[in-house]
Design a protein around this motif. Sequence first.
Motif, PDB file in Angstrom:
ATOM      1  N   UNK A   4       0.825  -1.221   0.000  1.00  0.00           N
ATOM      2  CA  UNK A   4       0.000   0.000   0.000  1.00  0.00           C
ATOM      3  C   UNK A   4       0.855   1.264   0.000  1.00  0.00           C
ATOM      4  N   UNK A   5       1.969   1.212  -0.738  1.00  0.00           N
ATOM      5  CA  UNK A   5       2.856   2.363  -0.895  1.00  0.00           C
ATOM      6  C   UNK A   5       2.904   2.743  -2.369  1.00  0.00           C
ATOM      7  N   UNK A   6       3.483   3.899  -2.640  1.00  0.00           N
ATOM      8  CA  UNK A   6       3.705   4.371  -4.003  1.00  0.00           C
ATOM      9  C   UNK A   6       5.175   4.707  -4.187  1.00  0.00           C
ATOM     10  N   UNK A   7       5.637   4.634  -5.415  1.00  0.00           N
ATOM     11  CA  UNK A   7       6.926   5.252  -5.733  1.00  0.00           C
ATOM     12  C   UNK A   7       6.624   6.742  -5.833  1.00  0.00           C
ATOM     13  N   UNK A   8       7.244   7.520  -4.955  1.00  0.00           N
ATOM     14  CA  UNK A   8       6.967   8.961  -4.942  1.00  0.00           C
ATOM     15  C   UNK A   8       8.172   9.782  -5.404  1.00  0.00           C
ATOM     16  N   UNK A   9       9.289   9.105  -5.675  1.00  0.00           N
ATOM     17  CA  UNK A   9      10.443   9.855  -6.146  1.00  0.00           C
ATOM     18  C   UNK A   9      11.644   8.989  -6.420  1.00  0.00           C
ATOM     19  N   UNK A  10      12.676   9.691  -6.859  1.00  0.00           N
ATOM     20  CA  UNK A  10      13.960   9.090  -7.202  1.00  0.00           C
ATOM     21  C   UNK A  10      15.036   9.962  -6.556  1.00  0.00           C
ATOM     22  N   UNK A  11      16.106   9.326  -6.098  1.00  0.00           N
ATOM     23  CA  UNK A  11      17.250  10.133  -5.650  1.00  0.00           C
ATOM     24  C   UNK A  11      18.473   9.747  -6.459  1.00  0.00           C
ATOM     25  N   UNK A  12      19.376  10.690  -6.582  1.00  0.00           N
ATOM     26  CA  UNK A  12      20.663  10.416  -7.224  1.00  0.00           C
ATOM     27  C   UNK A  12      21.679  11.454  -6.780  1.00  0.00           C
ATOM     28  N   UNK A  13      22.935  11.191  -7.115  1.00  0.00           N
ATOM     29  CA  UNK A  13      24.004  12.108  -6.708  1.00  0.00           C
ATOM     30  C   UNK A  13      24.582  12.829  -7.911  1.00  0.00           C
ATOM     31  N   UNK A  14      25.229  13.941  -7.620  1.00  0.00           N
ATOM     32  CA  UNK A  14      26.009  14.681  -8.611  1.00  0.00           C
ATOM     33  C   UNK A  14      27.443  14.759  -8.090  1.00  0.00           C
ATOM     34  N   UNK A  15      28.311  13.848  -8.551  1.00  0.00           N
ATOM     35  CA  UNK A  15      29.712  13.884  -8.115  1.00  0.00           C
ATOM     36  C   UNK A  15      30.424  15.157  -8.587  1.00  0.00           C
ATOM     37  N   UNK A  16      30.969  15.870  -7.630  1.00  0.00           N
ATOM     38  CA  UNK A  16      31.746  17.088  -7.886  1.00  0.00           C
ATOM     39  C   UNK A  16      30.965  18.130  -8.679  1.00  0.00           C
ATOM     40  N   UNK A  17      29.648  18.155  -8.470  1.00  0.00           N
ATOM     41  CA  UNK A  17      28.765  19.156  -9.067  1.00  0.00           C
ATOM     42  C   UNK A  17      27.689  19.525  -8.050  1.00  0.00           C
ATOM     43  N   UNK A  34      15.371  13.928  -5.461  1.00  0.00           N
ATOM     44  CA  UNK A  34      16.350  14.393  -4.482  1.00  0.00           C
ATOM     45  C   UNK A  34      17.737  14.213  -5.088  1.00  0.00           C
ATOM     46  N   UNK A  35      18.498  15.279  -5.078  1.00  0.00           N
ATOM     47  CA  UNK A  35      19.864  15.250  -5.597  1.00  0.00           C
ATOM     48  C   UNK A  35      20.805  15.620  -4.461  1.00  0.00           C
ATOM     49  N   UNK A  36      21.859  14.837  -4.295  1.00  0.00           N
ATOM     50  CA  UNK A  36      22.882  15.144  -3.302  1.00  0.00           C
ATOM     51  C   UNK A  36      24.191  15.413  -4.039  1.00  0.00           C
ATOM     52  N   UNK A  37      24.822  16.526  -3.685  1.00  0.00           N
ATOM     53  CA  UNK A  37      26.130  16.859  -4.236  1.00  0.00           C
ATOM     54  C   UNK A  37      27.193  16.114  -3.437  1.00  0.00           C
ATOM     55  N   UNK A  38      28.142  15.494  -4.151  1.00  0.00           N
ATOM     56  CA  UNK A  38      29.233  14.783  -3.490  1.00  0.00           C
ATOM     57  C   UNK A  38      30.536  15.419  -3.970  1.00  0.00           C
ATOM     58  N   UNK A  39      31.205  16.117  -3.072  1.00  0.00           N
ATOM     59  CA  UNK A  39      32.452  16.795  -3.397  1.00  0.00           C
ATOM     60  C   UNK A  39      33.621  16.010  -2.817  1.00  0.00           C
ATOM     61  N   UNK A  40      34.498  15.555  -3.694  1.00  0.00           N
ATOM     62  CA  UNK A  40      35.676  14.790  -3.263  1.00  0.00           C
ATOM     63  C   UNK A  40      35.314  13.622  -2.352  1.00  0.00           C
ATOM     64  N   UNK A  41      34.220  12.949  -2.674  1.00  0.00           N
ATOM     65  CA  UNK A  41      33.830  11.752  -1.934  1.00  0.00           C
ATOM     66  C   UNK A  41      32.988  11.996  -0.709  1.00  0.00           C
ATOM     67  N   UNK A  42      32.675  13.255  -0.383  1.00  0.00           N
ATOM     68  CA  UNK A  42      31.906  13.573   0.816  1.00  0.00           C
ATOM     69  C   UNK A  42      30.568  14.202   0.437  1.00  0.00           C
ATOM     70  N   UNK A  43      29.476  13.565   0.869  1.00  0.00           N
ATOM     71  CA  UNK A  43      28.138  14.084   0.591  1.00  0.00           C
ATOM     72  C   UNK A  43      27.948  15.435   1.262  1.00  0.00           C
ATOM     73  N   UNK A  44      27.373  16.360   0.508  1.00  0.00           N
ATOM     74  CA  UNK A  44      27.142  17.710   1.026  1.00  0.00           C
ATOM     75  C   UNK A  44      25.706  18.145   0.804  1.00  0.00           C
ATOM     76  N   UNK A  45      25.565  19.232   0.058  1.00  0.00           N
ATOM     77  CA  UNK A  45      24.262  19.830  -0.200  1.00  0.00           C
ATOM     78  C   UNK A  45      23.284  18.797  -0.772  1.00  0.00           C
ATOM     79  N   UNK A  46      22.055  18.837  -0.277  1.00  0.00           N
ATOM     80  CA  UNK A  46      21.008  17.932  -0.722  1.00  0.00           C
ATOM     81  C   UNK A  46      19.760  18.770  -0.970  1.00  0.00           C
TER      82      UNK A  46
END
Length: 152
Positions: free
Chosen positions: A88-101, A120-132
């Motif tokens: 009784x759930x829905x797919x409501x989104x997708x997440x992915x990362x932007x390496x060094x962007x 949802x997009x998470x920025x990954x700078x030099x291997x460390x997750x940052x801004x989301x």
Amino acid sequence: MIRLSQEHLQTIRTHAENTYPDECCGIILGHLASEDKIVVEVMPTENAWNTEAATEFLGEDTAESKRRQYTIAPEVMLKTQKEARDRSLNIIGIFHSHPDHPAIPSECDRLYAWQGYSYIIVSVQNGKAGELQSWSLDKDRQFQAEAIENIK
């Protein structure tokens, strides 16, 4: 607005760091409540981007590697959709990362996005997750920022 827990956010960040320098991706399951999306589960998936197949399908100039593109295998989407429905759930989104962007959608992200989903997009700078950030398509198929609220 999309509402999710700190644990959900950490799952996304960890998956992004573990797949760096490639883009990560995953599926967001939950409920739709008027204008809000309530996240129940985030499911990390494999980035199934295939540069060779994309080159054949899209043309040489638009094919990119997993460092700049992602795709979730159709069979994974179908299986997840069926399992979500059974729960009784829905797919409501997708997440992915932007390496060094930055955590801002690309034109390719926009072209492949589906109306009604959160991205949802998470920025990954030099291997460390940052801004989301979370984004959704408006009626003109342009991305608009979507508020994120942490729930307990």
